[in-house]
Design a protein around this motif. Sequence first.
Motif, mmCIF file in Angstrom:
data_model
loop_
_atom_site.group_PDB
_atom_site.id
_atom_site.type_symbol
_atom_site.label_atom_id
_atom_site.label_comp_id
_atom_site.label_asym_id
_atom_site.label_seq_id
_atom_site.Cartn_x
_atom_site.Cartn_y
_atom_site.Cartn_z
ATOM 1 N N GLN A 96 0.819 -1.214 0.000
ATOM 2 C CA GLN A 96 0.000 0.000 0.000
ATOM 3 C C GLN A 96 0.852 1.264 0.000
ATOM 4 N N GLY A 97 2.164 1.113 0.108
ATOM 5 C CA GLY A 97 3.058 2.268 0.161
ATOM 6 C C GLY A 97 3.303 2.763 1.567
ATOM 7 N N VAL A 98 2.992 1.940 2.557
ATOM 8 C CA VAL A 98 3.141 2.333 3.958
ATOM 9 C C VAL A 98 4.504 1.886 4.481
ATOM 10 N N TRP A 99 5.183 2.795 5.172
ATOM 11 C CA TRP A 99 6.454 2.484 5.818
ATOM 12 C C TRP A 99 6.214 2.369 7.313
ATOM 13 N N ALA A 100 6.726 1.328 7.935
ATOM 14 C CA ALA A 100 6.665 1.157 9.386
ATOM 15 C C ALA A 100 8.016 1.560 9.960
ATOM 16 N N THR A 101 8.016 2.540 10.847
ATOM 17 C CA THR A 101 9.260 2.984 11.478
ATOM 18 C C THR A 101 9.733 1.918 12.463
ATOM 19 N N PRO A 102 11.000 1.965 12.853
ATOM 20 C CA PRO A 102 11.475 1.005 13.861
ATOM 21 C C PRO A 102 10.667 1.056 15.164
ATOM 22 N N GLY A 103 10.080 2.196 15.482
ATOM 23 C CA GLY A 103 9.276 2.336 16.693
ATOM 24 C C GLY A 103 7.818 1.917 16.523
ATOM 25 N N GLY A 104 7.430 1.544 15.296
ATOM 26 C CA GLY A 104 6.076 1.073 15.056
ATOM 27 C C GLY A 104 5.103 2.090 14.489
ATOM 28 N N ASP A 105 5.541 3.327 14.278
ATOM 29 C CA ASP A 105 4.664 4.303 13.624
ATOM 30 C C ASP A 105 4.497 3.897 12.168
ATOM 31 N N LEU A 106 3.354 4.226 11.584
ATOM 32 C CA LEU A 106 3.102 3.975 10.168
ATOM 33 C C LEU A 106 3.042 5.314 9.452
ATOM 34 N N ILE A 107 3.707 5.404 8.280
ATOM 35 C CA ILE A 107 3.755 6.650 7.523
ATOM 36 C C ILE A 107 3.538 6.345 6.048
ATOM 37 N N ALA A 108 2.766 7.207 5.391
ATOM 38 C CA ALA A 108 2.583 7.140 3.941
ATOM 39 C C ALA A 108 2.632 8.565 3.407
ATOM 40 N N TRP A 109 3.121 8.715 2.192
ATOM 41 C CA TRP A 109 3.273 10.027 1.571
ATOM 42 C C TRP A 109 2.481 10.091 0.280
ATOM 43 N N PHE A 110 2.065 11.304 -0.085
ATOM 44 C CA PHE A 110 1.362 11.524 -1.340
ATOM 45 C C PHE A 110 1.533 12.984 -1.747
ATOM 46 N N PRO A 111 1.498 13.277 -3.052
ATOM 47 C CA PRO A 111 1.665 14.652 -3.503
ATOM 48 C C PRO A 111 0.325 15.362 -3.661
ATOM 49 N N ASP A 112 0.360 16.690 -3.515
ATOM 50 C CA ASP A 112 -0.802 17.477 -3.927
ATOM 51 C C ASP A 112 -0.609 17.806 -5.412
ATOM 52 N N PRO A 113 -1.546 18.484 -6.058
ATOM 53 C CA PRO A 113 -1.404 18.752 -7.501
ATOM 54 C C PRO A 113 -0.174 19.567 -7.892
ATOM 55 N N ASP A 114 0.409 20.305 -6.956
ATOM 56 C CA ASP A 114 1.627 21.067 -7.249
ATOM 57 C C ASP A 114 2.895 20.298 -6.928
ATOM 58 N N GLY A 115 2.756 19.059 -6.452
ATOM 59 C CA GLY A 115 3.922 18.263 -6.107
ATOM 60 C C GLY A 115 4.400 18.457 -4.683
ATOM 61 N N ASN A 116 3.666 19.241 -3.871
ATOM 62 C CA ASN A 116 4.016 19.363 -2.459
ATOM 63 C C ASN A 116 3.876 17.994 -1.808
ATOM 64 N N ASN A 117 4.850 17.607 -1.014
ATOM 65 C CA ASN A 117 4.866 16.299 -0.383
ATOM 66 C C ASN A 117 4.059 16.338 0.914
ATOM 67 N N LEU A 118 2.985 15.567 0.969
ATOM 68 C CA LEU A 118 2.101 15.497 2.126
ATOM 69 C C LEU A 118 2.215 14.110 2.741
ATOM 70 N N SER A 119 1.839 13.980 4.013
ATOM 71 C CA SER A 119 1.967 12.670 4.661
ATOM 72 C C SER A 119 0.824 12.394 5.616
ATOM 73 N N LEU A 120 0.682 11.110 5.906
ATOM 74 C CA LEU A 120 -0.189 10.603 6.955
ATOM 75 C C LEU A 120 0.686 9.847 7.929
ATOM 76 N N THR A 121 0.426 9.988 9.224
ATOM 77 C CA THR A 121 1.157 9.238 10.234
ATOM 78 C C THR A 121 0.163 8.649 11.231
ATOM 79 N N GLN A 122 0.347 7.374 11.507
ATOM 80 C CA GLN A 122 -0.379 6.718 12.602
ATOM 81 C C GLN A 122 0.657 6.392 13.643
ATOM 82 N N PHE A 123 0.612 7.094 14.765
ATOM 83 C CA PHE A 123 1.601 6.872 15.819
ATOM 84 C C PHE A 123 1.278 5.600 16.579
ATOM 85 N N ALA A 124 2.340 4.862 16.924
ATOM 86 C CA ALA A 124 2.174 3.587 17.645
ATOM 87 C C ALA A 124 1.651 3.819 19.039
#
Length: 124
Positions: A96-124
Motif C-alpha cells: 500500500q506504500g506504507v512504511w513502518a518505522t522502527p518504533g512502530g509508527d506507520l507513515i505514507a506520503w502523497f503529492p498534492d497537484p503542485d507536487g508538495n509532499n504530504l503525509s499521513l502518520t499513525q503513531f504507535a
Amino acid sequence: MLTDAAAIAFVPSTDLDRSRAFYGSVLGLRLTEQTPFACVFQAGPTMLRVTKVEQLSAQPFTVLGWSVPDLRATLAGLVAAGVAVTRYDGMPQDDQGVWATPGGDLIAWFPDPDGNNLSLTQFA
C-alpha cells in the motif's frame, strides 16, 4: 511566547482552483475563505492557507502532514479518490506504500497537484 497561540500552516500553489478542488473535495477539508491570493481551509484545529505563487519548486521532504488514528483506512479512501501514493527507492514500504518505522509508527506520503509532499502518520 507562542505556547497557547494557534499555528497556521502554509502550502504554496500555482493554481488555486485546482488546489481548492484537491484540498476541499479530495481531502475533505472545509473551505473557509477564498481570495485571489489564497484558499483558506480548516484542517482540524489548524488553519491551512494554500497560498498563490507564480512558480514553485516542490521540496523532496514533507511540507504538511496529518496524524490519523487508522492510516490504512484513511489512505484507502484517498487512493479511491484518485490520490497517488509516493514510493521511495530503498525504503521498505509495503504493497500500500506504507512504511513502518522502527518504533512502530506507520507513515505514507502523497503529492498534492503542485507536487508538495504530504503525509499521513499513525503513531504507535
